[in-house]
Design a protein around this motif. Structure first.
Motif, PDB file in Angstrom:
ATOM      1  N   ALA A  12     -13.884  -0.446 -15.572  1.00  9.81           N
ATOM      2  CA  ALA A  12     -13.621   0.360 -14.466  1.00  9.81           C
ATOM      3  C   ALA A  12     -12.389   0.499 -14.372  1.00  9.81           C
ATOM      4  CB  ALA A  12     -14.258  -0.280 -13.084  1.00  9.81           C
ATOM      5  N   GLY A  13     -11.398  -0.143 -14.881  1.00 11.05           N
ATOM      6  CA  GLY A  13     -10.019  -0.137 -14.674  1.00 11.05           C
ATOM      7  C   GLY A  13      -9.567  -0.575 -13.263  1.00 11.05           C
ATOM      8  N   THR A  14      -9.749  -1.767 -12.912  1.00  8.30           N
ATOM      9  CA  THR A  14      -9.394  -2.237 -11.748  1.00  8.30           C
ATOM     10  C   THR A  14      -9.153  -3.757 -11.411  1.00  8.30           C
ATOM     11  OG1 THR A  14     -11.920  -2.689 -10.976  1.00  8.30           O
ATOM     12  CG2 THR A  14     -10.982  -0.637 -10.395  1.00  8.30           C
ATOM     13  N   VAL A  15      -8.414  -4.255 -10.662  1.00 10.02           N
ATOM     14  CA  VAL A  15      -8.271  -5.612 -10.422  1.00 10.02           C
ATOM     15  C   VAL A  15      -8.890  -5.809  -8.946  1.00 10.02           C
ATOM     16  CG1 VAL A  15      -5.978  -5.096  -9.664  1.00 10.02           C
ATOM     17  CG2 VAL A  15      -6.584  -7.456 -10.335  1.00 10.02           C
ATOM     18  N   THR A  16      -9.453  -7.016  -8.772  1.00  5.49           N
ATOM     19  CA  THR A  16     -10.114  -7.486  -7.658  1.00  5.49           C
ATOM     20  C   THR A  16      -9.390  -8.701  -7.211  1.00  5.49           C
ATOM     21  OG1 THR A  16     -12.383  -6.462  -8.047  1.00  5.49           O
ATOM     22  CG2 THR A  16     -12.086  -8.216  -6.440  1.00  5.49           C
ATOM     23  N   VAL A  17      -9.022  -8.883  -6.086  1.00  9.70           N
ATOM     24  CA  VAL A  17      -8.467 -10.107  -5.390  1.00  9.70           C
ATOM     25  C   VAL A  17      -9.503 -10.750  -4.474  1.00  9.70           C
ATOM     26  CG1 VAL A  17      -6.538 -10.932  -4.076  1.00  9.70           C
ATOM     27  CG2 VAL A  17      -5.977  -9.039  -5.363  1.00  9.70           C
ATOM     28  N   ASP A  18      -9.795 -11.928  -5.023  1.00  8.93           N
ATOM     29  CA  ASP A  18     -10.626 -12.855  -4.029  1.00  8.93           C
ATOM     30  C   ASP A  18     -10.305 -14.365  -3.876  1.00  8.93           C
ATOM     31  OD1 ASP A  18     -11.396 -13.867  -6.668  1.00  8.93           O
ATOM     32  OD2 ASP A  18     -13.490 -13.308  -6.568  1.00  8.93           O
ATOM     33  N   GLN A  19      -8.969 -14.526  -4.854  1.00  9.51           N
ATOM     34  CA  GLN A  19      -8.509 -15.934  -4.676  1.00  9.51           C
ATOM     35  C   GLN A  19      -6.791 -15.930  -4.683  1.00  9.51           C
ATOM     36  OE1 GLN A  19     -10.635 -18.009  -7.966  1.00  9.51           O
ATOM     37  NE2 GLN A  19      -8.728 -18.052  -9.238  1.00  9.51           N
ATOM     38  N   ARG A  65      -9.847  -7.492  -1.988  1.00  9.49           N
ATOM     39  CA  ARG A  65      -9.846  -5.987  -2.122  1.00  9.49           C
ATOM     40  C   ARG A  65      -9.753  -5.652  -3.662  1.00  9.49           C
ATOM     41  NH1 ARG A  65      -4.956  -8.528  -1.652  1.00  9.49           N
ATOM     42  NH2 ARG A  65      -3.059  -7.694  -2.832  1.00  9.49           N
ATOM     43  N   THR A  66     -10.121  -4.365  -3.722  1.00  8.77           N
ATOM     44  CA  THR A  66     -10.089  -4.153  -5.383  1.00  8.77           C
ATOM     45  C   THR A  66      -9.159  -2.756  -5.444  1.00  8.77           C
ATOM     46  OG1 THR A  66     -12.483  -4.554  -5.675  1.00  8.77           O
ATOM     47  CG2 THR A  66     -11.531  -2.865  -7.111  1.00  8.77           C
ATOM     48  N   GLU A  74       4.140   7.648  -1.944  1.00  2.00           N
ATOM     49  CA  GLU A  74       4.931   9.054  -2.493  1.00  2.00           C
ATOM     50  C   GLU A  74       3.722  10.123  -3.188  1.00  2.00           C
ATOM     51  OE1 GLU A  74       7.356   9.798  -6.488  1.00  2.00           O
ATOM     52  OE2 GLU A  74       8.697   9.126  -4.673  1.00  2.00           O
ATOM     53  N   GLN A  75       2.782   9.290  -3.822  1.00  2.55           N
ATOM     54  CA  GLN A  75       1.648  10.140  -4.264  1.00  2.55           C
ATOM     55  C   GLN A  75       0.633  10.677  -3.116  1.00  2.55           C
ATOM     56  OE1 GLN A  75       1.132  11.505  -7.341  1.00  2.55           O
ATOM     57  NE2 GLN A  75       3.268  10.302  -7.806  1.00  2.55           N
ATOM     58  N   ARG A  76       1.055  10.762  -1.964  1.00  4.01           N
ATOM     59  CA  ARG A  76       0.356  11.002  -0.523  1.00  4.01           C
ATOM     60  C   ARG A  76      -0.750  10.326  -0.648  1.00  4.01           C
ATOM     61  NH1 ARG A  76       1.700  16.210   1.671  1.00  4.01           N
ATOM     62  NH2 ARG A  76       3.811  16.899   0.720  1.00  4.01           N
ATOM     63  N   VAL A  77      -1.092   8.954  -0.945  1.00  2.00           N
ATOM     64  CA  VAL A  77      -2.200   8.206  -0.664  1.00  2.00           C
ATOM     65  C   VAL A  77      -2.315   8.136   1.097  1.00  2.00           C
ATOM     66  CG1 VAL A  77      -3.438   5.971  -0.942  1.00  2.00           C
ATOM     67  CG2 VAL A  77      -1.791   7.067  -2.734  1.00  2.00           C
ATOM     68  N   ASN A  78      -3.516   8.117   1.446  1.00  2.04           N
ATOM     69  CA  ASN A  78      -3.865   7.845   2.868  1.00  2.04           C
ATOM     70  C   ASN A  78      -3.350   6.678   3.412  1.00  2.04           C
ATOM     71  OD1 ASN A  78      -5.870   7.159   5.124  1.00  2.04           O
ATOM     72  ND2 ASN A  78      -5.810   9.167   5.196  1.00  2.04           N
ATOM     73  N   PRO A  79      -2.709   6.419   4.469  1.00  2.00           N
ATOM     74  CA  PRO A  79      -2.273   5.169   5.015  1.00  2.00           C
ATOM     75  C   PRO A  79      -3.367   4.132   5.020  1.00  2.00           C
ATOM     76  CG  PRO A  79      -1.402   7.061   6.416  1.00  2.00           C
ATOM     77  CD  PRO A  79      -2.507   7.714   5.514  1.00  2.00           C
ATOM     78  N   LYS A  80      -4.646   4.425   5.376  1.00  3.06           N
ATOM     79  CA  LYS A  80      -5.766   3.560   5.298  1.00  3.06           C
ATOM     80  C   LYS A  80      -5.907   3.029   3.970  1.00  3.06           C
ATOM     81  CE  LYS A  80      -7.831   2.012   8.195  1.00  3.06           C
ATOM     82  NZ  LYS A  80      -7.589   0.742   9.186  1.00  3.06           N
ATOM     83  N   ARG A  81      -5.608   3.710   3.075  1.00  4.68           N
ATOM     84  CA  ARG A  81      -6.132   3.172   1.750  1.00  4.68           C
ATOM     85  C   ARG A  81      -5.021   2.270   1.063  1.00  4.68           C
ATOM     86  NH1 ARG A  81      -7.487   7.449  -2.995  1.00  4.68           N
ATOM     87  NH2 ARG A  81      -8.452   8.556  -1.179  1.00  4.68           N
ATOM     88  N   VAL A  82      -3.682   2.733   1.388  1.00  2.00           N
ATOM     89  CA  VAL A  82      -2.510   1.828   1.427  1.00  2.00           C
ATOM     90  C   VAL A  82      -2.723   0.336   1.847  1.00  2.00           C
ATOM     91  CG1 VAL A  82       0.153   1.433   1.705  1.00  2.00           C
ATOM     92  CG2 VAL A  82      -0.870   3.739   0.972  1.00  2.00           C
ATOM     93  N   GLN A  83      -3.185   0.548   3.123  1.00  2.00           N
ATOM     94  CA  GLN A  83      -3.477  -0.736   4.002  1.00  2.00           C
ATOM     95  C   GLN A  83      -4.404  -1.734   3.095  1.00  2.00           C
ATOM     96  OE1 GLN A  83      -5.207  -0.144   7.799  1.00  2.00           O
ATOM     97  NE2 GLN A  83      -5.743  -2.158   7.678  1.00  2.00           N
ATOM     98  N   LYS A  84      -5.304  -0.970   2.763  1.00  2.00           N
ATOM     99  CA  LYS A  84      -6.785  -1.660   2.194  1.00  2.00           C
ATOM    100  C   LYS A  84      -5.991  -2.281   0.888  1.00  2.00           C
ATOM    101  CE  LYS A  84     -11.141  -1.152   0.314  1.00  2.00           C
ATOM    102  NZ  LYS A  84     -12.230  -0.357   0.116  1.00  2.00           N
ATOM    103  N   TRP A  85      -5.356  -1.308  -0.198  1.00  2.00           N
ATOM    104  CA  TRP A  85      -4.798  -1.857  -1.193  1.00  2.00           C
ATOM    105  C   TRP A  85      -3.811  -2.986  -1.129  1.00  2.00           C
ATOM    106  CZ3 TRP A  85      -4.213   3.437  -4.085  1.00  2.00           C
ATOM    107  CH2 TRP A  85      -5.351   3.967  -4.450  1.00  2.00           C
ATOM    108  N   MET A  86      -3.033  -2.996  -0.176  1.00  2.00           N
ATOM    109  CA  MET A  86      -1.868  -3.768   0.109  1.00  2.00           C
ATOM    110  C   MET A  86      -2.489  -5.244   0.684  1.00  2.00           C
ATOM    111  SD  MET A  86       0.991  -2.967  -1.087  1.00  2.00           S
ATOM    112  CE  MET A  86       2.130  -3.673  -0.356  1.00  2.00           C
TER     113      MET A  86
END
Length: 400
Positions: free
Chosen positions: A227-234, A252-253, A346-358
């Motif tokens: 899937a090309g993702t990394v998930t954080v759960d620990q 988050r993923t 810079e790639q115009r990612v929506n602020p809520k998505r940045v919040q989630k990824w961070m």
């Protein structure tokens, strides 16, 4: 006024024969129970009764006899943290707040006696003696202490909760964001490093924005190569103990670009197996220390790439035994986390998505930290691929 209230003068003779007197307030609390409180002066008794009467009508009055001191409340709060198995570093920080700042400031004060003006004064005292960030942390701890006592019935209201540490208008969060030229140099140096995990570590640090503790505690099961993702759960704490993320938002993923997936695929074949299935284990096949990952791997990569600054001592560059200037890495692991956020923005990612990824607990944290970078527009499409192209394409242009 409280029902059945009165202020009367009480006179008595002490054992030594001295005549003594006080002004006694008789009143009924919110439950109707009779209470008494003595004062040396009538004006003090009258002032206290006015306040108590209002508190009783509002249902927020706590008799002193049923309350506890701030010191006792702090002890209850810390013990709760121990029961809930908070991280050792967190408990140590809370303990320092209590021991070094809160107890000397107001430890002997009963919670029922705390007023809003009093709490405002404590806030001002903290700001005079401490840096603004530390004063803010200590105030939050004091608020949590009173809140814990309130939940146990030792005080009816938390007046400290309304006291705010307002940020100065000119004060902005200071974050260090590596330039694109630095990022490209670090990635290129990592790719040719003799340390096999350096390249995948650099890529995931730059493109996923994980905290150092999350990188150190990252297991292979959280890397989805298809899937090309990394998930954080620990995560791993400062004592290298694996545990859950600090908050619910920490789960988050995050998408990864093809270069990171390719590097991780190759590294998985070479990575020594560990009991904890770690992606970046130590030489002893355990959780890698923060110091080693930050200095011995990411720091060494930066020194090899020339991403370094002279070590200063007494205003002058420090010299080694050969009288050469001593150099130190320019960026910490946390700086690369900021880099990931800036690239997404810079790639115009929506602020809520940045919040989630961070993994931020609220959008306000994201805006407070990166608000100056945002362009309020969302972008549909392959964001990870666009960022990868921007960083890895052959160019010498520095747009920062």
């Amino acid at each position: 006024m409280c029902q059945m209230t009165s202020i009367r003068k009480r006179t008595w003779t002490a054992p030594n024969g001295e005549e003594k007197n006080s002004w006694q307030v008789d009143y009924a609390d919110s439950s109707g129970k009779r209470r008494r409180k003595a004062f040396a002066r009538k004006k003090a008794a009258e002032a206290w009764l006015t306040t108590a009467a209002y508190q009783v009508t509002q249902g927020v009055h706590t008799p002193d006899s049923q309350s506890i001191t701030v010191t006792k409340a702090a002890d209850l709060w810390l013990k709760r943290g121990e029961r809930e198995k908070l991280e050792a570093s967190t408990l140590a920080a809370y303990g320092q707040h209590v021991r070094l700042h809160i107890i000397p400031l107001c430890g002997d004060r009963k919670l029922s006696q705390i007023t809003r003006p009093m709490a405002e004064g404590w806030r001002d005292d903290l700001m005079e003696k401490l840096s603004r960030p530390m004063a803010s942390r200590v105030l939050r701890s004091l608020t949590a202490i009173v809140s814990e006592a309130q939940s146990r019935g030792y005080v009816a209201q938390n007046v400290v909760a309304g006291v705010k540490m307002r940020r100065a208008k000119r004060e902005k969060p200071k974050v260090v964001i590596p330039t694109k030229a630095d990022l490209k140099s670090v990635i290129n140096a990592a790719k040719t490093s003799t340390e096999p995990m350096a390249y995948p570590l650099a890529l995931i640090a730059v493109f996923a924005g994980l905290c150092a503790s999350e990188l150190r505690g990252l297991p292979w099961r959280c890397i989805d190569l298809k899937a090309g993702t990394v998930t954080v759960d620990q995560r791993a704490d400062l004592k290298n103990v694996i545990g859950p993320p600090k908050s619910e938002a920490g789960y988050r993923t995050i998408p990864l670009p093809a270069s990171a997936i390719a590097a991780l695929t190759a590294w998985k074949l070479a990575c020594p197996p560990t009991d904890q299935d770690l992606v970046f284990p130590s030489l002893a096949k355990r959780v890698m220390s923060h110091q080693y990952m930050n200095v011995n791997i990411m720091g060494a990569i930066q020194l090899a790439a020339g991403i370094a600054d002279p070590v200063m001592k007494d205003g002058k560059p420090a010299l080694d035994k050969e009288q050469r200037p001593m150099m130190a890495q320019r960026h910490t692991l946390h700086d690369f986390r900021h880099a990931a956020a800036s690239l997404w923005i810079e790639q115009r990612v929506n602020p809520k998505r940045v919040q989630k990824w961070m993994g931020h607990s609220s959008i306000q944290v994201t805006f407070d930290t990166y608000g100056h970078l945002f362009d309020q527009a969302d972008q549909d499409g392959a964001i990870a691929a666009a960022i990868e192209h921007e960083i890895l394409k052959p160019t010498n242009v520095n747009r920062y």
